[in-house]
Design a protein around this motif. Structure first.
Motif, PDB file in Angstrom:
ATOM      1  N   LEU A 155     -27.502 -51.208  83.992  1.00  0.00           N
ATOM      2  CA  LEU A 155     -26.055 -51.125  84.181  1.00  0.00           C
ATOM      3  C   LEU A 155     -25.307 -51.845  83.062  1.00  0.00           C
ATOM      4  O   LEU A 155     -24.242 -51.396  82.630  1.00  0.00           O
ATOM      5  CB  LEU A 155     -25.665 -51.693  85.541  1.00  0.00           C
ATOM      6  CG  LEU A 155     -26.096 -50.852  86.747  1.00  0.00           C
ATOM      7  CD1 LEU A 155     -25.788 -51.591  88.038  1.00  0.00           C
ATOM      8  CD2 LEU A 155     -25.449 -49.492  86.723  1.00  0.00           C
ATOM      9  N   GLU A 156     -25.856 -52.951  82.585  1.00  0.00           N
ATOM     10  CA  GLU A 156     -25.251 -53.678  81.471  1.00  0.00           C
ATOM     11  C   GLU A 156     -25.225 -52.806  80.215  1.00  0.00           C
ATOM     12  O   GLU A 156     -24.230 -52.750  79.498  1.00  0.00           O
ATOM     13  CB  GLU A 156     -26.030 -54.967  81.203  1.00  0.00           C
ATOM     14  CG  GLU A 156     -25.591 -55.728  79.982  1.00  0.00           C
ATOM     15  CD  GLU A 156     -24.284 -56.471  80.193  1.00  0.00           C
ATOM     16  OE1 GLU A 156     -23.632 -56.777  79.183  1.00  0.00           O
ATOM     17  OE2 GLU A 156     -23.916 -56.720  81.344  1.00  0.00           O
ATOM     18  N   ARG A 157     -26.310 -52.090  79.952  1.00  0.00           N
ATOM     19  CA  ARG A 157     -26.362 -51.192  78.783  1.00  0.00           C
ATOM     20  C   ARG A 157     -25.348 -50.057  78.931  1.00  0.00           C
ATOM     21  O   ARG A 157     -24.661 -49.719  77.977  1.00  0.00           O
ATOM     22  CB  ARG A 157     -27.762 -50.644  78.601  1.00  0.00           C
ATOM     23  CG  ARG A 157     -27.873 -49.645  77.460  1.00  0.00           C
ATOM     24  CD  ARG A 157     -29.173 -49.774  76.726  1.00  0.00           C
ATOM     25  NE  ARG A 157     -29.350 -48.751  75.735  1.00  0.00           N
ATOM     26  CZ  ARG A 157     -28.914 -48.833  74.482  1.00  0.00           C
ATOM     27  NH1 ARG A 157     -28.278 -49.908  74.087  1.00  0.00           N
ATOM     28  NH2 ARG A 157     -29.122 -47.864  73.635  1.00  0.00           N
ATOM     29  N   GLU A 158     -25.273 -49.465  80.112  1.00  0.00           N
ATOM     30  CA  GLU A 158     -24.293 -48.398  80.343  1.00  0.00           C
ATOM     31  C   GLU A 158     -22.878 -48.912  80.135  1.00  0.00           C
ATOM     32  O   GLU A 158     -22.036 -48.210  79.589  1.00  0.00           O
ATOM     33  CB  GLU A 158     -24.444 -47.814  81.749  1.00  0.00           C
ATOM     34  CG  GLU A 158     -25.605 -46.868  81.894  1.00  0.00           C
ATOM     35  CD  GLU A 158     -25.486 -45.620  81.029  1.00  0.00           C
ATOM     36  OE1 GLU A 158     -24.389 -45.035  80.937  1.00  0.00           O
ATOM     37  OE2 GLU A 158     -26.495 -45.240  80.425  1.00  0.00           O
ATOM     38  N   ASN A 159     -22.616 -50.132  80.570  1.00  0.00           N
ATOM     39  CA  ASN A 159     -21.296 -50.714  80.385  1.00  0.00           C
ATOM     40  C   ASN A 159     -21.005 -50.927  78.897  1.00  0.00           C
ATOM     41  O   ASN A 159     -19.892 -50.669  78.441  1.00  0.00           O
ATOM     42  CB  ASN A 159     -21.185 -52.034  81.153  1.00  0.00           C
ATOM     43  CG  ASN A 159     -19.773 -52.553  81.182  1.00  0.00           C
ATOM     44  OD1 ASN A 159     -18.833 -51.792  81.356  1.00  0.00           O
ATOM     45  ND2 ASN A 159     -19.630 -53.855  81.009  1.00  0.00           N
ATOM     46  N   MET A 160     -21.975 -51.395  78.127  1.00  0.00           N
ATOM     47  CA  MET A 160     -21.802 -51.570  76.684  1.00  0.00           C
ATOM     48  C   MET A 160     -21.499 -50.236  76.013  1.00  0.00           C
ATOM     49  O   MET A 160     -20.634 -50.150  75.140  1.00  0.00           O
ATOM     50  CB  MET A 160     -23.065 -52.175  76.058  1.00  0.00           C
ATOM     51  CG  MET A 160     -23.121 -53.665  76.100  1.00  0.00           C
ATOM     52  SD  MET A 160     -24.469 -54.436  75.156  1.00  0.00           S
ATOM     53  CE  MET A 160     -25.584 -53.148  74.740  1.00  0.00           C
ATOM     54  N   LEU A 161     -22.204 -49.181  76.435  1.00  0.00           N
ATOM     55  CA  LEU A 161     -21.976 -47.866  75.844  1.00  0.00           C
ATOM     56  C   LEU A 161     -20.589 -47.331  76.222  1.00  0.00           C
ATOM     57  O   LEU A 161     -19.918 -46.693  75.409  1.00  0.00           O
ATOM     58  CB  LEU A 161     -23.070 -46.895  76.287  1.00  0.00           C
ATOM     59  CG  LEU A 161     -24.474 -47.219  75.766  1.00  0.00           C
ATOM     60  CD1 LEU A 161     -25.505 -46.269  76.349  1.00  0.00           C
ATOM     61  CD2 LEU A 161     -24.514 -47.193  74.244  1.00  0.00           C
ATOM     62  N   ARG A 162     -20.154 -47.602  77.442  1.00  0.00           N
ATOM     63  CA  ARG A 162     -18.820 -47.164  77.861  1.00  0.00           C
ATOM     64  C   ARG A 162     -17.737 -47.884  77.043  1.00  0.00           C
ATOM     65  O   ARG A 162     -16.757 -47.269  76.629  1.00  0.00           O
ATOM     66  CB  ARG A 162     -18.620 -47.426  79.349  1.00  0.00           C
ATOM     67  CG  ARG A 162     -17.316 -46.864  79.891  1.00  0.00           C
ATOM     68  CD  ARG A 162     -17.286 -46.889  81.396  1.00  0.00           C
ATOM     69  NE  ARG A 162     -18.373 -46.182  82.014  1.00  0.00           N
ATOM     70  CZ  ARG A 162     -18.440 -44.849  82.157  1.00  0.00           C
ATOM     71  NH1 ARG A 162     -17.471 -44.109  81.708  1.00  0.00           N
ATOM     72  NH2 ARG A 162     -19.465 -44.292  82.742  1.00  0.00           N
ATOM     73  N   VAL A 163     -17.906 -49.163  76.783  1.00  0.00           N
ATOM     74  CA  VAL A 163     -16.953 -49.905  75.953  1.00  0.00           C
ATOM     75  C   VAL A 163     -16.953 -49.341  74.529  1.00  0.00           C
ATOM     76  O   VAL A 163     -15.887 -49.156  73.925  1.00  0.00           O
ATOM     77  CB  VAL A 163     -17.275 -51.419  75.957  1.00  0.00           C
ATOM     78  CG1 VAL A 163     -16.481 -52.163  74.898  1.00  0.00           C
ATOM     79  CG2 VAL A 163     -17.010 -51.999  77.336  1.00  0.00           C
TER      80      VAL A 163
END
Length: 137
Positions: free
Chosen positions: A40-48
């Protein structure tokens, strides 16, 4: 032959096994939670990163507008370098329309990237409307 049990030791081995099983189950669940949190942290980084790419695309469209080179239609990535962030290649596209007001533009920017959760493609869509004011001099 009689088997003698010493007082206080009856069931001691079973209790050790139950405690060990509890510790192993707690460790396994903690590892699963950590793994899910990291994904989820990686997905959040990609969304940012996708938001920043969309903002850059809006800036490029606004620059074209100020230069008088913007026309309604579809645009691909307008940035100078490839839209690759965090080792992931993003697809960026924009649809530009003239706004109802004078010298106004409306743009919808879609940024998509390969999603890691569920194997689907993730995407983000942002829209912006702006007006170019004529200067008289």
């Amino acid at each position: 032959m009689k088997i003698r049990h010493r007082k206080g030791e009856a069931g001691f081995f079973l209790l050790e096994l139950l405690v060990l099983a509890g510790i192993l189950m707690a460790s396994a669940s903690a590892l699963a939670v950590y793994h899910q949190s990291a994904a989820l942290e990686r997905e959040n980084m990609l969304r940012v990163a996708a938001v920043y790419l969309a903002k850059q695309e809006f800036a490029e469209l606004a620059a074209l507008s100020r230069e008088g080179r913007l026309a309604p239609g579809a645009y691909g990535w307008l940035g100078e370098e490839a839209p690759v962030r965090e080792g992931v290649e993003f697809a960026v596209g924009a649809e530009v329309r003239a706004s109802e007001g004078p010298n106004g533009w409306r743009a919808d920017v879609v940024v998509s990237w390969p999603g890691h959760t569920g194997g689907r493609t993730a995407s983000l869509q942002l829209e912006r409307e702006w007006y170019e004011h004529e200067t008289t001099g």
